[in-house]
Design an enzyme around this catalytic site. Structure first.
Site, PDB file in Angstrom:
ATOM      1  CD  GLU A  32      -2.511   1.741   0.234  1.00  0.00           C
ATOM      2  OE1 GLU A  32      -3.329   0.981  -0.290  1.00  0.00           O
ATOM      3  OE2 GLU A  32      -2.298   2.902  -0.192  1.00  0.00           O
ATOM      4  CG  HIS A  58     -18.324   7.848  -7.176  1.00  0.00           C
ATOM      5  ND1 HIS A  58     -19.521   8.493  -7.025  1.00  0.00           N
ATOM      6  CD2 HIS A  58     -17.881   7.607  -5.928  1.00  0.00           C
ATOM      7  CE1 HIS A  58     -19.787   8.640  -5.753  1.00  0.00           C
ATOM      8  NE2 HIS A  58     -18.811   8.112  -5.063  1.00  0.00           N
ATOM      9  N   GLY A 110     -12.008  -0.981  -8.866  1.00  0.00           N
ATOM     10  CA  GLY A 110     -12.998  -0.272  -9.678  1.00  0.00           C
ATOM     11  C   GLY A 110     -12.699  -0.286 -11.166  1.00  0.00           C
TER      12      GLY A 110
END
Ligand SMILES: Cc1cc2nc3c(=O)[nH]c(=O)nc-3n(C[C@H](O)[C@H](O)[C@H](O)COP(=O)(O)OP(=O)(O)OC[C@H]3O[C@@H](n4cnc5c(N)ncnc54)[C@H](O)[C@@H]3O)c2cc1C
Ligand code: SF4
Length: 574
Positions: A60, A498, A531
């Site tokens: 990360e 988004h 995503g």
């Protein structure tokens, strides 16, 4: 019920138990799987892989946060924004492209640290459009994965309606959409009816295996990170459980290379993953790890950027040419209203407490920032209609000047930042209509010395007339002034939190980057779970869908004891 202090012990508990559950290491490889990114896709992947008995590492780029080190307000720019090269080590980032400004999270727990906690399933029709149509029986399969993801993320209906939600309801009634008003479904630990907030309880979500949690106090601060431990962030759920069972999380670790090992160009004999310390300025502490499989979960933007880089430098040349295509912004527009001198504190409640539908395709949510977090005021201005370009800028200047001449004091109060969060409501408008842009790896005209991720293609509209109309109604009901965002007017660039797509699911590498089980075309034991695989505009906030899709993808991976390590995407014959 326990004291506030007790909350801090969960991390220690996690470390102790980790050693007990740690699965044995493979002899040849540092890890079985390396997961790149610890957001929704990454945390679900890590948890499910560890549960199946694999030895897992999670890389990360962002920092690890606890409720105690989160910023109090957005004025703590260095603890809010992430740009380590200039000393900003927060958890929120804004990336500017010609076609869109993308807001995203960057931390252990990915976007969940900064997200508003809204977890909504999309309408069923999303499975009928886009390149994933027909590749699985989505409508039959997905409900059980949504149910698992919703249980793991602790989704409940919002019980706390703040003044901004009541205003949204009244404005919806005035606009004739009152019947569509709903309370959002959220991943927030809320007190029982009639009980006060800020009460600490033993793990309420995972049968005692999770950490202690404190109930929400409705401070509206979710987007600045929850300083009370009430928001169900991934480091308190999926990722917490993964670490407890042995996953190793490497914070502040940026993956810079992934390439097949031992000359097998498809990765069937494993991968080498190279990292550097993301927060180091000079000594970047390069490290090399080996693993049998890789899961890319660096978010739509992060995975695209990394894969473009790796394709370009020859590490993963077989990645599909569809990389960067079909990037979707959920067709969003940010509008709102400010009520200078408002009697009520509009920042109270949870960040997104309610929503409405003003027509079949157009969904609006009421968003707020916590009291004192006024810096977003620099991005807001007087609402302006009209087609993008110089005429809209001209109209905006006319509106501002007209307002200054007519009501100089009121207009100045509207533009001064102090008190903005207590006086303003952002209306997040999302449309489930299709529209997408492309990202590619190019030298931009203003800096020809190296390649970057740049956007191209047709622009996504920044002006949604029915949304502006609703903002006006909202402002009227609230007794305030309707607002637009400056980049939308001046630069004709919409903003989105988004961003999805870019490595979409398809039937072959001609139509997608991964197959319907998220296996990367051209490689073995390589997956994308974030995503970027989403192949249609969802019209709702995407995190629940990303989690549910990842649950499904992980369900196809066998337990470690049965792993054959030959999992590759197969394009359908004919
Ligand atoms: C202010 C804000 C509010 C939001 N509110 C909501 C909401 O209420 N509901 C909702 O559904 N969605 C919301 N979102 C969107 C949501 O955060 C994202 O859709 C979601 O986090 C995406 O999940 P992901 O798994 O694709 O990636 P992410 O959660 O973004 O995780 C990707 C992680 O990968 C890391 N990474 C990237 N590159 C590398 C690399 N090279 N090496 C190592 N690590 C890397 C990143 O630091 C990041 O932590 C919000 C977003 C923002 C910015
Ligand atoms: S409203 Fe405040 S206490 Fe509740 S989840 Fe959001 S930040 Fe945490």
């Amino acid at each position: 019920m326990q004291g506030f202090e007790g909350r801090r012990n969960w991390r220690l508990l996690g470390c102790e138990l980790k050693d007990r559950y740690m699965p044995p290491r493979s002899d040849q490889f540092d890890f079985d799987y390396i997961v790149i990114g610890s957001g929704f896709g990454g945390s679900v992947s890590a948890h499910r892989l560890v549960e199946k008995g694999y030895h897992v590492a999670v890389m990360e780029i962002g920092r690890r946060w606890t409720p105690d080190d989160l910023p109090r307000t957005s004025w703590s720019i260095h603890r809010w924004f992430w740009h380590p090269k200039i000393g900003l080590r927060g958890f929120f980032n804004m990336r500017f492209f010609r076609h869109v400004t993308i807001f995203h999270g960057c931390a252990v727990g990915g976007g969940s640290i900064t997200y508003a906690g809204t977890l909504l399933p999309p309408p069923e029709k999303v499975w009928e459009s886009g390149s994933w149509t027909g590749l699985a029986d989505w409508k039959t399969e997905m409900p059980r994965h949504y149910a698992t993801a919703a249980r793991m993320l602790g989704v409940r209906e919002n019980k706390i309606l703040g003044p901004a939600d009541h205003l949204l309801q009244r404005a919806a009634e005035a606009a004739g959409s009152g019947h569509t008003f709903y309370r959002t479904k959220v991943g927030i630990f809320q007190a029982a009816e009639g009980e006060p907030g800020c009460q600490t309880f033993p793990d309420p979500f995972f049968g005692g295996e999770g950490p202690e949690r404190t109930t929400c106090i409705a401070c509206g601060g979710c987007i600045m990170g929850c300083r009370y431990g009430a928001k169900n962030t991934l480091d308190l759920g999926y990722l917490y459980l993964a670490e407890k069972r042995g996953a190793r999380v490497f914070p502040e670790t940026k993956v810079v290379n992934v390439r097949p090992l031992n000359g097998a160009s498809d990765g069937s004999t494993g991968y080498e993953v190279c990292t550097v310390k993301s927060t180091a300025w000079i000594r970047r502490q390069p490290q090399r790890f080996t693993c049998r499989g890789v899961v890319f979960s660096a978010s739509s933007l992060g995975t695209m950027e990394l894969l473009f880089r790796l394709k370009e430098k020859g590490s993963l040349p077989a990645i599909s040419p569809q990389l960067g295509k079909h990037v979707r912004t959920n067709s969003e527009s940010l509008i709102g209203a400010r009520v200078p001198g408002c009697a009520e504190d509009l920042s109270q409640g949870i960040a997104i407490g309610s929503g409405i539908y003003i027509d079949e395709h157009t969904h609006i949510e009421a968003v707020r920032y916590p009291g004192g977090s006024d810096t977003m005021s620099f991005l807001t201005t007087i609402l302006t209609d009209g087609r993008p370009g110089s005429r809209r800028i001209g109209l905006w200047m006319k509106n501002v000047l007209g307002s200054l001449l007519r009501h100089p004091l009121k207009t100045l109060r509207l533009f001064q930042p102090w008190g903005w969060a207590r006086e303003a409501v952002i209306l997040l408008c999302m449309q489930a209509l299709d529209g997408h842009i492309e990202m590619c790896w190019r030298r931009p005209w203003f800096w020809p010395f190296r390649k970057f991720l740049v956007s191209h293609g047709d622009k996504v509209p920044t002006y949604i007339p029915q949304a502006n109309e609703f903002a006006r109604t909202f402002a009227q009901v609230a007794g305030g002034t309707a607002m637009s965002t400056l980049p939308e007017i001046l630069l004709d660039v919409p903003g989105t939190a988004h961003c999805i797509g870019g490595c979409i699911i398809g039937d072959s590498s001609t139509h997608g980057v991964v197959d319907s089980r998220h296996r990367v075309f051209g490689y073995t034991n390589m997956y994308i779970c974030d995503g970027s695989v989403v192949a249609a505009n969802l019209g709702v906030n995407p995190s629940l869908t990303i989690s549910a899709l990842t649950e499904r993808a992980m369900s196809f991976i066998p337990p470690a004891a049965e792993a054959a390590w030959n999992d590759a995407a197969v394009a359908p014959s004919g």
